[in-house]
Design an enzyme around this catalytic site. Structure first.
Site, PDB file in Angstrom:
ATOM      1  CB  SER A  46      50.187 -25.027  78.088  1.00 31.29           C
ATOM      2  OG  SER A  46      49.789 -26.270  77.578  1.00 31.29           O
TER       3      SER A  46
ATOM      4  CG  ASP B 223      54.893 -30.640  80.877  1.00 34.32           C
ATOM      5  OD1 ASP B 223      53.863 -31.284  80.595  1.00 34.32           O
ATOM      6  OD2 ASP B 223      54.985 -29.414  80.720  1.00 34.32           O
TER       7      ASP B 223
ATOM      8  CG  HIS C 211      51.549 -28.860  81.522  1.00 35.01           C
ATOM      9  ND1 HIS C 211      52.444 -28.515  80.521  1.00 35.01           N
ATOM     10  CD2 HIS C 211      50.349 -28.320  81.163  1.00 35.01           C
ATOM     11  CE1 HIS C 211      51.810 -27.807  79.592  1.00 35.01           C
ATOM     12  NE2 HIS C 211      50.548 -27.672  79.964  1.00 35.01           N
TER      13      HIS C 211
END
Length: 276
Positions: free
Chosen positions: A97, A227, A256
């Protein structure tokens, strides 16, 4: 506890486990978490003989709660200071991320010999926010909403993210882990509200296009197709096109936070790429 001093004196906490002569793996965590996000992977790769290192980004976790420097240039400089202090050579950097953005920003600036490979997991590059050059991005109003929710009730906001889109626990039939939700909340609440607020701009508005073009080492881009935080179509496939030596591995229906919800699959694929 282990700390290194950043260029401005900020203290950056890090974990460093395993043989000092083994290949180092450096893990970069997501927003607003800590090095603890990677505990599953740290234990897995430690058991496979690697030296594993994970730091708390400035303003996050156990690192100094700076009121400035919460931007990608400073984050990358902090990583470079960590790498230099520990004298890491031939390392594999793994970022999730926001940490994927940080890892890419560092990789584009890494000194020769320091970086062997790069792994991006559900990562924010090339750029998240919608703009003329990125029509498929998320509107700025989405991130303004993040900032508003954080300022008004950070604790509830973090619970909502962890219990909902981050791990895909808002999907019908999802197997919900209250432990994951509570651990996400715990990590977030340890950090600085100011740093987390500033970091929203860093992860959403930084354009990593030029960074990706500069990265020449083998790079594995791993991303779940479901995601809900960093949408697949506007991230991983675009990143791979910009990388000189990139490979895309898409995971059908994964969320995610797939490194936690599907650790057995993700860990095995990372290991194969590192050994390959």
């Amino acid at each position: 506890m282990n700390f290194i001093s950043a260029n401005d004196g900020a203290q950056i906490f890090y974990k460093d486990w395993g043989p000092r002569d083994a290949q180092p793996l450096v893990f970069h965590h997501g927003w607003p978490l800590t090095a603890d996000e990677w505990d599953n992977q740290l234990l897995f790769f430690l058991a496979h003989g690697y030296r594993v290192i994970a730091h708390d980004r400035r303003g996050h976790g156990r690192s100094t709660q700076t009121d400035g420097g919460n931007d990608m240039d400073t984050y990358a400089a902090d990583v470079a200071a960590l790498v230099a202090t520990l004298d890491l050579k031939g390392a594999v950097h793994i970022g999730h991320s926001t940490g994927g953005g940080e890892a890419a920003h560092y990789a584009a600036r890494a000194t020769p010999g320091a970086l062997a490979k790069l792994i991006l997991v559900g990562a924010v590059p090339p750029v998240m926010v919608k703009k003329e050059s990125n029509p498929g991005g998320l509107p700025i109003e989405v991130f303004d909403g993040f900032r508003k929710a954080l300022a008004e009730d950070r604790s509830q906001f973090y619970l909502d993210i962890a219990a909902g889109p981050f791990y895909g626990f808002n999907r019908e039939g999802a197997k919900i882990s209250q432990g994951l939700v509570q651990n996400w909340w715990r990590q977030g609440m340890v950090g600085s509200a100011k740093a987390h607020y500033d970091c929203i701009k860093a992860f959403s508005e930084t354009d990593f296009t030029d960074d990706l073009k500069k990265i020449k080492v083998p790079t594995l881009v791993m991303h779940g197709t479901d995601d809900q935080v960093v949408p697949f179509a506007d991230s991983a496939p675009l990143s791979v096109k910009l990388l000189a030596n990139g490979v895309l591995k898409a995971y059908d229906g994964y969320p995610h936070g797939m490194a936690a919800t599907h650790a057995d699959v993700i860990n095995a694929d990372m290991l194969a790429f590192i050994r390959g």
